[in-house]
Design a protein around this motif. Structure first.
Motif, PDB file in Angstrom:
ATOM      1  N   SER A   1       0.827  -1.204   0.000  1.00 50.23           N
ATOM      2  CA  SER A   1       0.000   0.000   0.000  1.00 50.23           C
ATOM      3  C   SER A   1       0.866   1.261   0.000  1.00 50.23           C
ATOM      4  O   SER A   1       0.555   2.221  -0.685  1.00 50.23           O
ATOM      5  N   GLU A   2       1.946   1.260   0.779  1.00 48.20           N
ATOM      6  CA  GLU A   2       2.907   2.361   0.714  1.00 48.20           C
ATOM      7  C   GLU A   2       4.122   1.833  -0.033  1.00 48.20           C
ATOM      8  O   GLU A   2       4.853   1.002   0.491  1.00 48.20           O
TER       9      GLU A   2
ATOM     10  N   LYS B   1       7.575   0.936  -1.360  1.00 43.41           N
ATOM     11  CA  LYS B   1       8.902   0.973  -0.744  1.00 43.41           C
ATOM     12  C   LYS B   1       9.759  -0.065  -1.440  1.00 43.41           C
ATOM     13  O   LYS B   1       9.290  -1.144  -1.764  1.00 43.41           O
TER      14      LYS B   1
ATOM     15  N   THR C   1      11.701   4.745   0.378  1.00 45.26           N
ATOM     16  CA  THR C   1      10.262   4.995   0.417  1.00 45.26           C
ATOM     17  C   THR C   1       9.836   5.698  -0.858  1.00 45.26           C
ATOM     18  O   THR C   1      10.503   6.618  -1.322  1.00 45.26           O
TER      19      THR C   1
ATOM     20  N   LYS D   1       8.283   8.167  -2.175  1.00 47.45           N
ATOM     21  CA  LYS D   1       7.779   9.531  -2.044  1.00 47.45           C
ATOM     22  C   LYS D   1       8.738  10.428  -2.834  1.00 47.45           C
ATOM     23  O   LYS D   1       9.950  10.401  -2.611  1.00 47.45           O
TER      24      LYS D   1
END
Length: 117
Positions: A34-35, A37, A69, A71
Motif C-alpha cells: 500500500s505504501e 517501498k 520509500t 515519495k
C-alpha cells in the motif's frame, strides 16, 4: 561474449568513470504494498544492474543502508565498493511514483574514496 575478471585498478578507474556516466541514469522498481517501498537489497541489486548496463562491465558490489520509500524527493546513499577497497558514493532519489512503481535517478559522486590502509 566472455567477460574477464576486472582488476582492482580497473575498478578504481571505472568507479571514477561511473560518476560521469551516471549523471542521468535512472531506474524503476515495482512493489506490491500500500505504501510503495523498495527494500535496501532490491535497491542495491537494481543500482548494480544499471551500473553494469551503463559501463559494460560486470555488476559492481553495491550496498544500500536502508529501504527507499516511494515519495518524490526521498533519497538514500548507497556505496559502490571496488575490488581494491576504494568506494564511491551513489545517491538514489525518487523522481516519481506511479501506483506501485517507484522511479528514481541514480547519481554517483564525482570522486572515489581510496581504500582504507
Amino acid at each position: 561474449m566472455t567477460t574477464g575478471r576486472v582488476t582492482a585498478a580497473a575498478w578504481s578507474l571505472s568507479a571514477i568513470t561511473v560518476g560521469v556516466l551516471l549523471a542521468g541514469c535512472s531506474g524503476s522498481v515495482s512493489v506490491g504494498k500500500s505504501e510503495p517501498k523498495v527494500s535496501a537489497a532490491k535497491l542495491a541489486t537494481t543500482v548494480s544492474e544499471r551500473l553494469a548496463a551503463q559501463t559494460g562491465r560486470p555488476k559492481p558490489h553495491i550496498t544500500c543502508p536502508e529501504d527507499l520509500t516511494g515519495k518524490v524527493g526521498t533519497s538514500t546513499r548507497c556505496k559502490l565498493t571496488a575490488d581494491d577497497g576504494s568506494t564511491l558514493g551513489v545517491t538514489v532519489t525518487v523522481t516519481s511514483v506511479q501506483g506501485s512503481q517507484i522511479n528514481f535517478d541514480i547519481k554517483a559522486d564525482d570522486k572515489a574514496s581510496p581504500a582504507p590502509n
